[in-house]
Design a protein around this motif. Structure first.
Motif, mmCIF file in Angstrom:
data_model
loop_
_atom_site.group_PDB
_atom_site.id
_atom_site.type_symbol
_atom_site.label_atom_id
_atom_site.label_comp_id
_atom_site.label_asym_id
_atom_site.label_seq_id
_atom_site.Cartn_x
_atom_site.Cartn_y
_atom_site.Cartn_z
ATOM 1 N N TRP A 1 -9.727 -27.690 35.315
ATOM 2 C CA TRP A 1 -9.110 -27.301 36.582
ATOM 3 C C TRP A 1 -7.920 -26.382 36.389
ATOM 4 O O TRP A 1 -7.706 -25.445 37.165
ATOM 5 C CB TRP A 1 -8.693 -28.542 37.371
ATOM 6 N N ASP B 1 -15.068 -23.394 42.321
ATOM 7 C CA ASP B 1 -16.304 -23.995 41.841
ATOM 8 C C ASP B 1 -17.514 -23.249 42.419
ATOM 9 O O ASP B 1 -17.603 -23.036 43.629
ATOM 10 C CB ASP B 1 -16.353 -25.468 42.248
ATOM 11 N N LYS C 1 -14.889 -28.751 35.976
ATOM 12 C CA LYS C 1 -15.108 -30.135 35.566
ATOM 13 C C LYS C 1 -14.332 -31.098 36.454
ATOM 14 O O LYS C 1 -13.209 -30.822 36.874
ATOM 15 C CB LYS C 1 -14.645 -30.331 34.120
ATOM 16 N N SER C 2 -14.931 -32.238 36.726
ATOM 17 C CA SER C 2 -14.196 -33.300 37.406
ATOM 18 C C SER C 2 -13.351 -34.050 36.380
ATOM 19 O O SER C 2 -13.583 -33.948 35.178
ATOM 20 C CB SER C 2 -15.160 -34.262 38.105
ATOM 21 N N GLN D 1 -10.026 -37.414 36.045
ATOM 22 C CA GLN D 1 -9.311 -38.500 36.715
ATOM 23 C C GLN D 1 -8.154 -37.956 37.553
ATOM 24 O O GLN D 1 -7.380 -37.112 37.094
ATOM 25 C CB GLN D 1 -8.768 -39.490 35.686
ATOM 26 N N GLU E 1 -12.237 -40.408 40.467
ATOM 27 C CA GLU E 1 -12.831 -39.271 39.760
ATOM 28 C C GLU E 1 -13.091 -38.182 40.787
ATOM 29 O O GLU E 1 -13.646 -38.440 41.857
ATOM 30 C CB GLU E 1 -14.146 -39.691 39.095
ATOM 31 N N GLY E 2 -12.678 -36.969 40.502
ATOM 32 C CA GLY E 2 -12.882 -35.917 41.492
ATOM 33 C C GLY E 2 -12.702 -34.533 40.922
ATOM 34 O O GLY E 2 -12.382 -34.346 39.748
ATOM 35 N N GLY E 3 -12.911 -33.520 41.790
ATOM 36 C CA GLY E 3 -12.732 -32.124 41.411
ATOM 37 C C GLY E 3 -11.384 -31.611 41.882
ATOM 38 O O GLY E 3 -10.595 -32.339 42.487
#
Length: 225
Positions: A28, A56, A73-74, A76, A132-134
């Protein structure tokens, strides 16, 4: 291969040309870098220098049979629920003092996970938890890309040096592509002439070499940014 512009997005657009979509993975905090070196899922090497923040799904390059796109990538995240504007204002003030990248929504704030921030937000009265996320839509603070430990004898962190190394690799990739294109434009004679000068070539009055170095004084001194 050099990616110099974003031409579309595989998430928001539909393509019917039969090309294979090939992802290029990004962390990110890499999406706003001016230039960096990446390797696509099929092993193709890229110098990325598109000039704006990558989202993305953004299409970075295409060939006759492939379309290369960014896959962020996702990871934490800390999700911090808020219930009032006062809570939101205080939380954003506290996080701003910690120089954290964040995403603000109506009823929550998201920040990249780290244990000290998790514990600190608990200490000041919030109820954070890990998800968990983007990272689309984050307000990215440059300090994240420069995270790490201070390198003795410098004012730089290990993250700073890693970023500089990626930029240098991207510059070298760009120089190789430019030299190759220049040779094709001017034929075999130009190609041999470049070899005689160790791959040096001029762009907008600046002399470049294939190793990523460049010179503003006709080749007397060489450096990278």
């Amino acid at each position: 291969m050099i990616a110099k512009e974003i031409t579309g997005n595989v998430i928001s657009q539909t393509y019917g040309d039969g090309k294979l979509n090939v992802p290029i993975a990004f962390e990110w905090f890499e999406t706003s870098k001016k230039r960096l070196s990446k390797v696509a899922e099929d092993g193709t090497e890229f110098g990325i220098m598109v000039g704006r923040t990558i989202q993305d799904g953004d299409v970075l390059a295409e060939t006759d049979d492939k379309r290369y796109f960014a896959r962020i990538k996702s990871a934490q995240l800390i999700e911090i629920p808020v219930h009032t504007m006062k809570e939101m204002g205080r939380l954003c003030f506290e996080l701003g003092n910690r120089h954290l990248s964040l995403k603000v929504e109506d009823d929550r704030v998201l920040v990249p996970y780290d244990h000290p921030t998790m514990e600190y937000t608990k200490k000041i009265g919030y109820e954070p938890h890990i998800i968990e996320g983007g990272f689309d839509g984050f307000l990215i603070v440059k300090a994240h890309a420069g995270s790490g430990t201070i390198v003795p004898g410098t004012n730089k962190t290990t993250g700073d040096l890693n970023e500089e190394e990626q930029e240098a690799e991207a510059d070298a990739q760009f120089a190789r592509e430019q030299a190759h294109e220049h040779a094709h434009e001017h034929g075999d004679h130009a190609h041999h002439e470049h070899d005689a000068h160790d791959g040096e070539y001029e762009v907008n009055g600046v002399l470049h070499r294939a190793d990523g170095m460049h010179s503003h004084d006709g080749g007397h001194t060489w450096h990278t940014h």
